[in-house]
Write an enzyme that holds these catalytic residues in place. Structure first.
Site, PDB file in Angstrom:
ATOM      1  CB  CYS A 129       2.212   1.675   7.871  1.00  0.00           C
ATOM      2  SG  CYS A 129       2.840   1.147   9.447  1.00  0.00           S
ATOM      3  CD  GLU A 164      -1.280  -0.542   3.613  1.00  0.00           C
ATOM      4  OE1 GLU A 164      -1.987  -1.559   3.506  1.00  0.00           O
ATOM      5  OE2 GLU A 164      -1.330   0.226   4.570  1.00  0.00           O
ATOM      6  CG  ASN A 177      -4.163   5.303  12.774  1.00  0.00           C
ATOM      7  OD1 ASN A 177      -5.378   5.402  12.822  1.00  0.00           O
ATOM      8  ND2 ASN A 177      -3.423   5.873  11.861  1.00  0.00           N
ATOM      9  CB  CYS A 231       2.961   7.395   3.182  1.00  0.00           C
ATOM     10  SG  CYS A 231       3.446   6.302   4.505  1.00  0.00           S
ATOM     11  CB  SER A 263      10.288   6.490   9.257  1.00  0.00           C
ATOM     12  OG  SER A 263       9.872   6.179  10.562  1.00  0.00           O
ATOM     13  N   GLY A 286       6.940  -1.692   6.298  1.00  0.00           N
ATOM     14  CA  GLY A 286       8.311  -2.181   6.272  1.00  0.00           C
ATOM     15  C   GLY A 286       9.334  -1.270   6.916  1.00  0.00           C
ATOM     16  CD  GLU A 287      13.502  -0.152   9.941  1.00  0.00           C
ATOM     17  OE1 GLU A 287      12.674   0.266  10.758  1.00  0.00           O
ATOM     18  OE2 GLU A 287      14.371   0.584   9.411  1.00  0.00           O
ATOM     19  CB  CYS A 330       3.199  -1.860  13.757  1.00  0.00           C
ATOM     20  SG  CYS A 330       3.384  -1.665  11.977  1.00  0.00           S
ATOM     21  CB  SER A 378       9.906   4.563  15.220  1.00  0.00           C
ATOM     22  OG  SER A 378       9.511   5.039  13.955  1.00  0.00           O
ATOM     23  CG  LEU A 379      12.674   7.136  21.494  1.00  0.00           C
ATOM     24  CD1 LEU A 379      13.880   6.225  21.350  1.00  0.00           C
ATOM     25  CD2 LEU A 379      13.136   8.547  21.888  1.00  0.00           C
ATOM     26  CG  HIS A 380       7.446   3.862  19.451  1.00  0.00           C
ATOM     27  ND1 HIS A 380       6.780   4.802  18.711  1.00  0.00           N
ATOM     28  CD2 HIS A 380       7.963   2.979  18.550  1.00  0.00           C
ATOM     29  CE1 HIS A 380       6.880   4.507  17.425  1.00  0.00           C
ATOM     30  NE2 HIS A 380       7.594   3.415  17.306  1.00  0.00           N
ATOM     31  CB  CYS A 427       7.691  -5.043   9.075  1.00  0.00           C
ATOM     32  SG  CYS A 427       9.088  -4.272   9.922  1.00  0.00           S
ATOM     33  CB  CYS A 447       6.402  -2.321  16.432  1.00  0.00           C
ATOM     34  SG  CYS A 447       8.070  -1.847  15.954  1.00  0.00           S
TER      35      CYS A 447
HETATM   36  N1  SAH Z   1       9.511   0.743  10.000  1.00  0.00           N
HETATM   37  C1  SAH Z   1       9.684   2.138  10.064  1.00  0.00           C
HETATM   38  C2  SAH Z   1       8.813   2.916   9.104  1.00  0.00           C
HETATM   39  C3  SAH Z   1       7.394   2.444   8.906  1.00  0.00           C
HETATM   40  S1  SAH Z   1       6.308   2.689  10.252  1.00  0.00           S
HETATM   41  C4  SAH Z   1       9.498   2.641  11.492  1.00  0.00           C
HETATM   42  O1  SAH Z   1       9.038   1.876  12.324  1.00  0.00           O
HETATM   43  O2  SAH Z   1       9.852   3.788  11.739  1.00  0.00           O
HETATM   44  C5  SAH Z   1       6.037   4.443  10.208  1.00  0.00           C
HETATM   45  C6  SAH Z   1       5.622   5.044  11.545  1.00  0.00           C
HETATM   46  O3  SAH Z   1       4.292   4.639  11.884  1.00  0.00           O
HETATM   47  C7  SAH Z   1       6.517   4.601  12.695  1.00  0.00           C
HETATM   48  O4  SAH Z   1       6.878   5.712  13.485  1.00  0.00           O
HETATM   49  C8  SAH Z   1       5.611   3.665  13.456  1.00  0.00           C
HETATM   50  O5  SAH Z   1       5.976   3.575  14.791  1.00  0.00           O
HETATM   51  C9  SAH Z   1       4.253   4.287  13.257  1.00  0.00           C
HETATM   52  N2  SAH Z   1       3.113   3.395  13.503  1.00  0.00           N
HETATM   53  C10 SAH Z   1       2.984   2.107  13.130  1.00  0.00           C
HETATM   54  N3  SAH Z   1       1.774   1.620  13.527  1.00  0.00           N
HETATM   55  C11 SAH Z   1       1.144   2.640  14.155  1.00  0.00           C
HETATM   56  C12 SAH Z   1      -0.131   2.767  14.774  1.00  0.00           C
HETATM   57  N4  SAH Z   1      -0.979   1.773  14.811  1.00  0.00           N
HETATM   58  N5  SAH Z   1      -0.440   3.962  15.318  1.00  0.00           N
HETATM   59  C13 SAH Z   1       0.428   5.012  15.272  1.00  0.00           C
HETATM   60  N6  SAH Z   1       1.636   4.945  14.693  1.00  0.00           N
HETATM   61  C14 SAH Z   1       2.000   3.769  14.146  1.00  0.00           C
HETATM   62 FE1  SF4 Z   2       8.016  -2.642  11.147  1.00  0.00          FE
HETATM   63 FE2  SF4 Z   2       7.908   0.021  11.519  1.00  0.00          FE
HETATM   64 FE3  SF4 Z   2       5.702  -1.511  11.863  1.00  0.00          FE
HETATM   65 FE4  SF4 Z   2       7.725  -1.654  13.619  1.00  0.00          FE
HETATM   66  S1  SF4 Z   2       6.412   0.130  13.196  1.00  0.00           S
HETATM   67  S2  SF4 Z   2       6.615  -3.412  12.727  1.00  0.00           S
HETATM   68  S3  SF4 Z   2       9.474  -1.412  12.272  1.00  0.00           S
HETATM   69  S4  SF4 Z   2       6.789  -1.188   9.960  1.00  0.00           S
END
Ligand code: SAH
Ligand code: SF4
Length: 380
Positions: A363, A119, A320, A132, A221, A189-190, A146, A244-246, A139, A143
């Site tokens: 995503c 997508e 999200n 995007c 990212s 994806g990463e 995600c 992406s720190l969280h 991936c 996480c």
């Molecule tokens: N893999 C990379 C890039 C793709 S994810 C990464 O993790 O950075 C892009 C961004 O969307 C990241 O910051 C990720 O943490 C965030 N993300 C993924 N799922 C999410 C969700 N359900 N709600 C909010 N942010 C989310």
């Molecule tokens: Fe992969 Fe980024 Fe989703 Fe983590 S947030 S599972 S690294 S796509």
């Protein structure tokens, strides 16, 4: 917590046997979008066509953004036919487009040549239009919050598959009377685990003789693949980096982003410092905010303490909702409070709502939804 049973798509019949296996790297077709201008010249030499044809074809592909060789009016029919046979124009088929946010968010679902789903989201803002891009099917990082990570990694996308997403989005933006200005690698994806193709992709779209996409308008990212952050700092492209720190502590971060067990926060921060020192560029830290998980005042203060003194800013992304995942987005007051506490520690902070929540534009969500639907519900 959200009750996952309320989501209607969970009740749709799933036949896991129909999900095809991804093609191995060797069996992936090369399309026009995979080639640099020089590589295209080499291909044309084999077909005994003069080198200037490569510039013409590049122009049709990236300036006029045609979708087939047939549209390349000043290219001889014989050469077009040979190209059609030896070099597919595109390898992904758009299968579904979903529009939301009053026509400001366009989500496109593709089917790849090997039956995978990918997508891309085009987001229109007042002053810019951003695509995007996805870089993998699934991936491997996994996480906890995600949708993309749920089924693991199917395969890396090729540079050409990423270029196609970008050119299609640029064409779509033009059709909508807009110009594509920015690109974020925040789809599925990463990117730093598909490093070689991601860099080839950037090289192709950056070429001034082609799409001429400025590196400063590109953001990569990453979940924190430390050695590749160092590699990126040494690349010639002036792209932006988002990390992406969280969470500000290893214990919490390891639960949310398991890559933290491999590259814990101290190592990640050291890599970020090296990156800032080498490039002079500011890093964005992304922070998916989940109610009661990483949203307390104390955590905001700890985050401020961790980032203090660094050339950075924080993007708070309110969670999200994802089917089957029981995290919750804080209410608007909770989101603002977290951002305010963080700001009070001196860290520039922005709240960024992801676009297209109602079309599952976070995503990996449209793909996840799509794979649970019967094929006849696909439109386009
Ligand atoms: N893999 C990379 C890039 C793709 S994810 C990464 O993790 O950075 C892009 C961004 O969307 C990241 O910051 C990720 O943490 C965030 N993300 C993924 N799922 C999410 C969700 N359900 N709600 C909010 N942010 C989310
Ligand atoms: Fe992969 Fe980024 Fe989703 Fe983590 S947030 S599972 S690294 S796509």
């Amino acid at each position: 917590m959200t009750d996952p049973i309320q989501h209607p798509s969970l009740h749709v019949h799933v036949d896991e046997t129909v999900t095809p296996k991804p093609a191995s790297r060797r069996n992936r077709p090369v399309s026009i979008y995979d080639l640099s201008l020089e590589q295209l010249q080499d291909r044309l030499a084999v077909l005994e066509a003069p080198a200037f044809r490569a510039r013409q074809i590049f122009d049709w592909t990236y300036d006029k953004k045609v979708t087939s060789y047939a549209a390349m009016a000043n290219v001889p029919a014989g050469l077009r036919a040979s190209l059609d046979e030896s070099l597919p124009f595109a390898t992904m088929k758009p299968v579904r487009e979903v529009v939301s946010d009053n026509g400001n968010t366009y989500k496109l679902l593709y089917e790849t040549f090997d039956g995978q789903f990918v997508e891309t989201v085009l987001m229109l803002y007042r002053d810019r239009a951003t695509v995007c891009v996805s870089c993998q099917v699934g991936c491997a990082v996994g996480c906890a919050f995600c949708a993309t990570g749920i089924g693991g990694l199917m395969r890396n996308l090729t540079a050409g598959e990423m270029v196609q997403q970008t050119v299609d989005a640029a064409r779509r933006a033009t059709e909508l009377g807009r110009t594509l200005t920015n690109l974020v690698m925040m789809g599925m994806g990463e990117p730093l685990q598909n490093y070689v193709d991601t860099m080839r992709f950037i090289g192709i779209i950056h070429d001034p003789r082609g799409l001429n996409f400025g590196a400063r308008r590109i953001t990569i990212s990453t979940s924190g693949v430390v050695p590749r952050i160092d590699a990126l700092a040494a690349e010639p492209y002036q792209v932006n980096l988002a990390v992406s720190l969280h969470a500000p502590t290893d214990n919490l971060r390891s639960q949310l982003a398991p890559i933290n067990k491999r590259y814990p926060i101290a190592e990640l921060m050291a890599a970020c410092d090296r990156y800032i020192a080498a490039t002079g560029r500011r890093i964005s830290f992304e922070y998916a905010l989940m109610n009661g998980v990483n949203s307390s005042d104390q955590i905001a203060r700890d985050l401020g303490q961790l980032l203090r003194g660094r050339l950075c800013h924080v993007n708070v992304i309110p969670f999200n909702p994802v089917e089957m995942l029981e995290f919750e987005r804080p209410d608007p007051a909770g989101i603002e409070r977290f951002a305010e506490v963080l700001r009070s520690t001196g860290i520039p902070t922005t709240v960024r709502y992801s676009r297209g929540v109602e079309i599952a534009a976070a995503c990996g969500q449209l793909r996840a939804q799509h794979e649970r639907l019967e094929p006849e519900t696909i439109s386009m």
